[in-house]
Design a protein around this motif. Sequence first.
Motif, PDB file in Angstrom:
ATOM      1  N   HIS A 117       9.804  -7.607   9.494  1.00 36.69           N
ATOM      2  CA  HIS A 117      10.372  -8.743   8.765  1.00 36.69           C
ATOM      3  C   HIS A 117       9.678  -8.981   7.418  1.00 36.69           C
ATOM      4  O   HIS A 117      10.232  -9.646   6.542  1.00 36.69           O
ATOM      5  N   ALA A 118       8.478  -8.424   7.213  1.00 32.57           N
ATOM      6  CA  ALA A 118       7.715  -8.645   5.982  1.00 32.57           C
ATOM      7  C   ALA A 118       7.787  -7.471   5.004  1.00 32.57           C
ATOM      8  O   ALA A 118       7.160  -7.517   3.943  1.00 32.57           O
ATOM      9  N   ILE A 119       8.566  -6.443   5.320  1.00 31.02           N
ATOM     10  CA  ILE A 119       8.632  -5.269   4.450  1.00 31.02           C
ATOM     11  C   ILE A 119       9.057  -5.650   3.035  1.00 31.02           C
ATOM     12  O   ILE A 119       8.464  -5.189   2.055  1.00 31.02           O
ATOM     13  N   ALA A 120      10.069  -6.486   2.879  1.00 33.67           N
ATOM     14  CA  ALA A 120      10.546  -6.854   1.539  1.00 33.67           C
ATOM     15  C   ALA A 120       9.444  -7.552   0.731  1.00 33.67           C
ATOM     16  O   ALA A 120       9.336  -7.347  -0.482  1.00 33.67           O
ATOM     17  N   PHE A 121       8.631  -8.361   1.378  1.00 36.59           N
ATOM     18  CA  PHE A 121       7.504  -9.016   0.714  1.00 36.59           C
ATOM     19  C   PHE A 121       6.576  -7.970   0.108  1.00 36.59           C
ATOM     20  O   PHE A 121       6.215  -8.036  -1.072  1.00 36.59           O
ATOM     21  N   TYR A 122       6.188  -6.986   0.899  1.00 34.38           N
ATOM     22  CA  TYR A 122       5.285  -5.949   0.414  1.00 34.38           C
ATOM     23  C   TYR A 122       5.952  -5.051  -0.632  1.00 34.38           C
ATOM     24  O   TYR A 122       5.298  -4.609  -1.579  1.00 34.38           O
ATOM     25  N   GLU A 123       7.240  -4.790  -0.482  1.00 44.78           N
ATOM     26  CA  GLU A 123       7.947  -3.995  -1.496  1.00 44.78           C
ATOM     27  C   GLU A 123       7.895  -4.693  -2.850  1.00 44.78           C
ATOM     28  O   GLU A 123       7.704  -4.043  -3.883  1.00 44.78           O
ATOM     29  N   ARG A 124       8.044  -6.018  -2.873  1.00 45.45           N
ATOM     30  CA  ARG A 124       7.951  -6.768  -4.132  1.00 45.45           C
ATOM     31  C   ARG A 124       6.568  -6.625  -4.770  1.00 45.45           C
ATOM     32  O   ARG A 124       6.426  -6.770  -5.983  1.00 45.45           O
ATOM     33  N   LEU A 125       5.560  -6.328  -3.963  1.00 46.86           N
ATOM     34  CA  LEU A 125       4.199  -6.174  -4.458  1.00 46.86           C
ATOM     35  C   LEU A 125       3.853  -4.717  -4.784  1.00 46.86           C
ATOM     36  O   LEU A 125       2.704  -4.405  -5.094  1.00 46.86           O
ATOM     37  N   GLY A 126       4.845  -3.822  -4.685  1.00 42.61           N
ATOM     38  CA  GLY A 126       4.640  -2.432  -5.082  1.00 42.61           C
ATOM     39  C   GLY A 126       4.396  -1.450  -3.958  1.00 42.61           C
ATOM     40  O   GLY A 126       4.098  -0.278  -4.210  1.00 42.61           O
ATOM     41  N   TYR A 127       4.535  -1.882  -2.720  1.00 41.13           N
ATOM     42  CA  TYR A 127       4.317  -0.986  -1.581  1.00 41.13           C
ATOM     43  C   TYR A 127       5.603  -0.257  -1.232  1.00 41.13           C
ATOM     44  O   TYR A 127       6.697  -0.799  -1.379  1.00 41.13           O
ATOM     45  N   THR A 128       5.447   0.969  -0.731  1.00 39.69           N
ATOM     46  CA  THR A 128       6.577   1.799  -0.330  1.00 39.69           C
ATOM     47  C   THR A 128       6.486   2.083   1.163  1.00 39.69           C
ATOM     48  O   THR A 128       5.458   2.586   1.631  1.00 39.69           O
ATOM     49  N   PRO A 129       7.558   1.788   1.916  1.00 40.45           N
ATOM     50  CA  PRO A 129       7.537   2.098   3.346  1.00 40.45           C
ATOM     51  C   PRO A 129       7.727   3.595   3.578  1.00 40.45           C
ATOM     52  O   PRO A 129       8.348   4.284   2.769  1.00 40.45           O
ATOM     53  N   PHE A 130       7.156   4.074   4.675  1.00 40.81           N
ATOM     54  CA  PHE A 130       7.372   5.479   5.046  1.00 40.81           C
ATOM     55  C   PHE A 130       7.251   5.592   6.560  1.00 40.81           C
ATOM     56  O   PHE A 130       6.644   4.764   7.224  1.00 40.81           O
ATOM     57  N   GLY A 131       7.856   6.641   7.088  1.00 38.08           N
ATOM     58  CA  GLY A 131       7.805   6.893   8.523  1.00 38.08           C
ATOM     59  C   GLY A 131       8.690   5.942   9.308  1.00 38.08           C
ATOM     60  O   GLY A 131       9.275   5.011   8.766  1.00 38.08           O
ATOM     61  N   PRO A 132       8.765   6.190  10.603  1.00 37.07           N
ATOM     62  CA  PRO A 132       9.625   5.378  11.467  1.00 37.07           C
ATOM     63  C   PRO A 132       8.963   4.051  11.845  1.00 37.07           C
ATOM     64  O   PRO A 132       7.756   3.860  11.687  1.00 37.07           O
ATOM     65  N   GLU A 133       9.774   3.155  12.375  1.00 39.29           N
ATOM     66  CA  GLU A 133       9.240   1.918  12.946  1.00 39.29           C
ATOM     67  C   GLU A 133       8.447   2.255  14.202  1.00 39.29           C
ATOM     68  O   GLU A 133       8.730   3.242  14.883  1.00 39.29           O
ATOM     69  N   PHE A 134       7.463   1.424  14.494  1.00 38.86           N
ATOM     70  CA  PHE A 134       6.667   1.599  15.708  1.00 38.86           C
ATOM     71  C   PHE A 134       6.211   0.224  16.186  1.00 38.86           C
ATOM     72  O   PHE A 134       6.082  -0.713  15.398  1.00 38.86           O
ATOM     73  N   PRO A 135       5.981   0.086  17.488  1.00 38.70           N
ATOM     74  CA  PRO A 135       5.534  -1.201  18.010  1.00 38.70           C
ATOM     75  C   PRO A 135       4.011  -1.351  17.911  1.00 38.70           C
ATOM     76  O   PRO A 135       3.268  -0.392  18.098  1.00 38.70           O
TER      77      PRO A 135
END
Length: 149
Positions: A117-135
């Motif tokens: 749920h916080a991915i968009a927050f970090y993307e706005r700060l310059g972070y890039t997601p990678f890999g699959p979701e995990f618990p």
Amino acid sequence: MDVRVVAAQDADGMAAVHAIRHEVFVVEQNVPAELEWDGKDDRAVHVLAPAAGTGRLLLGADAAAKNGGDPDTAVLGRLAVLKPARGTGVGARLVAALEDEARRLGLAGVYLESQVHAIAFYERLGYTPFGPEFPDAGIAHRAMRRSLG
């Protein structure tokens, strides 16, 4: 919200860090206390926005064990903002303070594991997601990274 971000280096600062993390992770998100208190706090860098939020930076071997083996990449984690301070910019200021410390230490980048749920927050700060979701602690996460170069 006009909140200053400081290093949490003494017993009072760490008590505030732990109180915020307990409220956000253990009480609000139902993370088991034994998972929240992982024994790495005494080797980490902590920042605190008093009565608002906190975050930590793992370094060296602790970071490498979490980020895939890179000792030149810090691991940002345990970012917790109390409900009344959410949406006020406190979280972004905490992240910036931790990134500033990583730069000061000469590190090349920052890795984190974001709750989905916080991915968009970090993307706005310059972070890039990678890999699959995990618990993690029963909450869906995704790895993210940012170069500090």
